[in-house]
Design a protein around this motif. Structure first.
Motif, PDB file in Angstrom:
ATOM      1  N   SER A  68       0.720  -1.132  -0.123  1.00 39.00           N
ATOM      2  CA  SER A  68       0.105  -0.087  -0.067  1.00 39.00           C
ATOM      3  C   SER A  68       0.740   1.319  -0.060  1.00 39.00           C
ATOM      4  O   SER A  68       0.298   2.376  -0.236  1.00 39.00           O
ATOM      5  N   GLU A  69       2.094   1.176   0.450  1.00 45.47           N
ATOM      6  CA  GLU A  69       2.962   2.244   0.382  1.00 45.47           C
ATOM      7  C   GLU A  69       3.041   2.940  -0.888  1.00 45.47           C
ATOM      8  O   GLU A  69       2.989   4.456  -1.042  1.00 45.47           O
ATOM      9  N   GLU A  79       0.860   3.530  -3.153  1.00 46.31           N
ATOM     10  CA  GLU A  79      -0.269   4.412  -3.558  1.00 46.31           C
ATOM     11  C   GLU A  79      -0.110   5.682  -2.208  1.00 46.31           C
ATOM     12  O   GLU A  79      -0.964   6.728  -2.639  1.00 46.31           O
ATOM     13  N   LEU A  80       0.349   5.519  -1.210  1.00 47.00           N
ATOM     14  CA  LEU A  80       0.315   6.755  -0.249  1.00 47.00           C
ATOM     15  C   LEU A  80       1.527   7.304  -0.141  1.00 47.00           C
ATOM     16  O   LEU A  80       2.666   6.825   0.493  1.00 47.00           O
ATOM     17  N   SER A  81       1.646   8.586  -0.521  1.00 51.29           N
ATOM     18  CA  SER A  81       3.109   9.337  -0.328  1.00 51.29           C
ATOM     19  C   SER A  81       3.080   9.966   0.929  1.00 51.29           C
ATOM     20  O   SER A  81       1.974  10.015   1.552  1.00 51.29           O
ATOM     21  N   SER A 141       0.641  12.796   0.585  1.00 53.38           N
ATOM     22  CA  SER A 141      -0.924  12.565   0.601  1.00 53.38           C
ATOM     23  C   SER A 141      -1.265  12.188   2.133  1.00 53.38           C
ATOM     24  O   SER A 141      -2.590  12.480   2.769  1.00 53.38           O
ATOM     25  N   LEU A 142      -0.307  11.558   2.940  1.00 52.90           N
ATOM     26  CA  LEU A 142      -0.530  11.338   4.253  1.00 52.90           C
ATOM     27  C   LEU A 142      -0.669  12.873   5.107  1.00 52.90           C
ATOM     28  O   LEU A 142      -1.523  12.896   5.815  1.00 52.90           O
ATOM     29  N   TYR A 164       3.124   6.826  11.291  1.00 54.38           N
ATOM     30  CA  TYR A 164       1.935   6.352  10.400  1.00 54.38           C
ATOM     31  C   TYR A 164       1.877   4.779  10.554  1.00 54.38           C
ATOM     32  O   TYR A 164       2.928   4.288  10.348  1.00 54.38           O
ATOM     33  N   ILE A 206      -0.043   2.107   8.362  1.00 53.67           N
ATOM     34  CA  ILE A 206      -0.855   1.908   7.144  1.00 53.67           C
ATOM     35  C   ILE A 206      -1.327   0.535   7.235  1.00 53.67           C
ATOM     36  O   ILE A 206      -0.528  -0.581   7.135  1.00 53.67           O
ATOM     37  N   HIS A 230      -6.542   1.476   4.342  1.00 51.03           N
ATOM     38  CA  HIS A 230      -6.596   1.896   2.874  1.00 51.03           C
ATOM     39  C   HIS A 230      -7.646   0.946   2.254  1.00 51.03           C
ATOM     40  O   HIS A 230      -7.459  -0.197   1.691  1.00 51.03           O
TER      41      HIS A 230
END
Ligand SMILES: Nc1ncnc2c1ncn2[C@@H]1O[C@H](COP(=O)(O)OP(=O)(O)OP(=O)(O)O)[C@@H](O)[C@H]1O
Ligand SMILES: [Mg+2]
Lengths: 436, 255
Positions: A67-68, A70-72, A75-76, A91, A93, A176
């Motif tokens: 999932s990393e 997709e999430l920078s 964005s976090l 964080y 996730i 997510h």
């Protein structure tokens, strides 16, 4: 009911080599325990109001390991609460601790953050061995065991002796749930050495419209003269279920303040255990559940007084409208050695609709004779005299209600000592009240 | 006519309390209502303010050409009706100043005016505080919380001054006041007295009427206005008690 075979599959597929022995053994035993007990059924007294196993009908998945991508960090960052940009932020996730995305502003001398496996293998081996999993003595249900069975990418947090950390530490849980229903199982072990000070904030965000289930376990240990302020803000979507277990072990004379604000979410169960294991410990537990729609919040607290001269105070407030459910079950144990215990508990509630449910249940188990304990619960409605007074001055019905509910909440809210967080929560609450 | 009450009957919990009240009040007038305990004075005030526990079973009330009974509690207030409570409630956790500011701005909104900003509000507040000699420290506390009896009453008149109502109903605002406070409160009320505003004073005592001379005095007994007169009626009551009226009424009722 969720396929047990899925968990078995997943458990067998865990990478064998990466994990330290301590963790491996613990996980193995926990998985057996899970297999034995299964998910808690609502037939159990402790789970009477919260039907967890039926939630698993929808087949939650562990997320794939990617999932990393997709999430920078950017964005976090957009999900951050006011004040969080200046804080230390870890964080998680889908339940996995993400060291690379996390942001530690304090120096390593002030605050040690390690993947749990590294801590277990390195200089903190002894602490991990002694304290990881100690909550299972108190939380014997299958869900807790399931978390322990899958301890993976967990975090170890250590406050060295004498470190009075001025900036708070946020644990931000992001799930997510864009493609599948996600089961996340974050795990943390936090150790406050002598004379250290930590302000800890937990917050939760589910992304996507699928369902999430956050099965979280935190274990916290406090040595002599350590100080912990622990804030939990639950304001996630109606698709976000969570069982959040926090086990705090005060092994030296120390001070804990815990404050749980529950505003939005699906089914929420909070287990909060305090083990007062040194003479003179002090603990203050506060809760505010402000619920509408179909939200469901079930607080279970346990204060286990094992040593003399400890003080604990609990104040939990609940407001339920629509078809919401607010439960408080508070258990106080005073062990034979815990003379001169002072343990107080109070649950105050306002019910705003015929279809809302409020239940408050104290349980006192006292095995020492020289103690002061009290408990009280009230469930009432808005004060009609006060409503009339406000409206007779031209304040509209909704605003009058909102003023009274904010007033009702205020003695809990003033306990939030982190200014930006308190302001944020106050704003959330006024918006919450205005929109209901 | 500012207020016109016609044949009002009202019940609480099925019990008839008001049994046919008739009363007309014009702008600029001050009416006093007197009468023994339990006769229905506060009930009348509550019915006017819109308290929902009271059921109006018969009669009509018009206020500034509107059907008052159709208006919500808050709309009555915004339209200019003000009730100073006999027993003001304590509301812990709600700041007095914020509450009054909200009330003032709700009324302004209703009248199509812009809300007062913080500075303008402060200025008005200072002025009215001086008028009823109320201390800033009281207003920074929660509404009436821990206020003494007299402080609560003074706070009611302060709110009246802030809200500038068209019709003010003052329910025993004089009781519980010491001599100085009575003078200050009465002074405040007199300053608010003008040709556009009507005042309905509910009181047991002539001493308030020494300060605030009413145009009319009514005696409420057993849910009805049984006698009306000029300010001299109050003096007569002070001298003779209610018996001389109530005996008469009870006799007529029996006959
Ligand atoms: N909630 C209630 N339930 C039952 N009876 C009520 C209620 N409120 C008022 N009453 C009754 O209505 C009657 C009139 O009461 P009210 O308060 O209007 O009297 P009052 O004239 O203002 O008296 P006082 O001079 O003592 O203030 C009284 O007999 C009172 O007991
Ligand atoms: Mg009265």
């Amino acid at each position: 009911m969720m396929n047990t075979a899925y968990f078995k599959d997943q458990f067998e597929g865990l990478a064998d080599d990466s994990s330290a022995d301590t963790i491996k053994e613990l996980s193995k035993a926990a998985f057996e325990s899970y297999n034995h007990s299964g998910l808690p059924s609502s037939k159990l007294e402790e789970w009477k109001y919260t039907n967890i196993s039926s939630l698993f009908d929808k087949n939650y998945q562990f997320s794939k390991n990617n999932s990393e991508e997709e999430l920078s960090y950017t964005s976090l960052k957009a999900l951050n609460l006011p004040g969080q940009n200046e804080a230390n932020v870890l964080y998680f996730i889908d339940g996995r601790f993400m060291p690379d995305l996390s942001k530690i502003r304090s120096s390593e001398k002030e605050l040690v953050i390690l993947p749990l496996e590294k801590a277990a293998a390195g200089p903190y081996q002894k602490i991990v061995k002694e304290h990881l999993g100690s909550s299972s003595k108190y939380l014997k249900d299958g869900l807790h065991a399931l978390n322990t069975a899958f301890i993976q990418e967990a975090v170890f947090i250590y406050l060295p002796k004498g470190q009075q950390l001025e900036i708070p530490l946020y644990l931000h849980h992001v799930t997510h749930a864009t493609k599948e229903n996600i089961l996340s199982q974050p795990r943390s072990l936090i150790y406050l050495a002598e004379n250290s000070n930590l302000q800890l904030v937990e917050t939760y965000t589910t992304l996507g419209s699928m369902d999430s289930f956050n099965n979280e376990v935190i274990e916290i240990v406090l040595e002599e003269h350590a100080f912990l302020a622990y804030y939990k803000l639950q304001n996630d979507g109606p698709n976000a279920a969570q069982v959040s277990s926090t086990h705090i072990h005060q092994i030296g004379k120390s001070y804990v303040q815990s404050l749980t604000i529950s505003l939005n979410g699906g089914v929420i169960r909070n287990n909060l255990n305090l083990v007062l294991d040194a003479p003179g410990n002090e603990t203050h537990l506060y809760g505010l559940s402000l619920l509408k729609g179909n939200s469901h919040v079930d607080h279970h607290t346990l204060v286990d007084n094992k040593q003399p001269n400890c003080f604990s105070n609990q104040l939990y407030k609940g407001i339920a409208s629509d078809t919401a459910t607010a439960i408080f079950s508070g258990r106080i144990i005073v062990q034979p050695d815990a003379q001169k215990t002072n343990a107080y508990q109070s649950s105050k509630n306002i019910i705003l609709s015929d279809q809302a449910t409020i239940d408050a249940k104290p349980q006192l188990e006292i095995f020492a004779d020289d103690v002061k304990c009290s408990h009280g619960c009230t469930v009432g409605q808005l004060d009609e005299e006060a409503m009339f007074y406000l409206r007779a001055r031209g304040i509209p019905l909704k605003s009058a209600e909102s003023l009274l509910l904010q007033a009702f909440s205020s003695d809990v809210l003033t306990q939030i000592k982190l200014e930006p967080l308190r302001k944020h929560v106050e704003q959330l609450i006024s918006a919450h009240l205005a929109s209901s | 006519m500012m207020l016109s009450i016609k044949n009002i009957h009202a019940n609480i919990e099925g019990k008839a309390i008001l049994k046919g009240i008739n009363l007309d009040i014009k702008a600029g007038e001050v009416h006093a209502i007197m009468g023994p305990n339990g006769s229905g004075k506060s009930t009348l005030a509550a019915v006017l303010a819109g308290r929902e526990e009271y059921e109006v079973t018969e009669g009509t009330i018009s206020f500034l050409d509107k059907n008052l009974l159709d208006l919500s509690i808050e709309d009555r207030a915004r339209a200019g009706l003000f009730l100073a409570f006999q027993y003001p409630v304590e509301i812990p956790g709600v700041s007095t100043t914020n509450f009054i500011k909200a009330a003032v701005n709700e009324k302004r909104k209703y009248n199509g005016q812009e809300p007062l900003d913080a500075l303008a509000f402060l200025k008005v507040m200072k002025e009215k505080m001086a008028m009823v000699e109320i201390d800033q420290s009281l207003l920074s506390r929660s509404i009436n919380e821990g206020f003494s009896g007299g402080e609560k009453k003074r706070n009611e008149i302060f709110q009246m001054a802030m809200l500038e109502p068209k019709l003010a109903i003052l329910d025993e605002t004089d009781s519980g006041l010491d001599i100085d406070a009575l003078r200050i409160v009465a002074n405040g009320i007199n300053q608010l007295r003008n040709e556009h505003r009507a005042i309905l004073l509910i009181t047991h005592y002539q001493r308030l009427l020494d300060y605030i001379q009413p145009d009319y005095v009514h005696v409420l007994y057993n849910g009805r206005i049984v006698k009306s007169g000029s300010k001299e009626l109050a003096l007569e009551l002070e001298e003779k008690g209610y018996d001389f009226i109530t005996d008469e009424t009870d006799l007529t009722a029996k006959a």
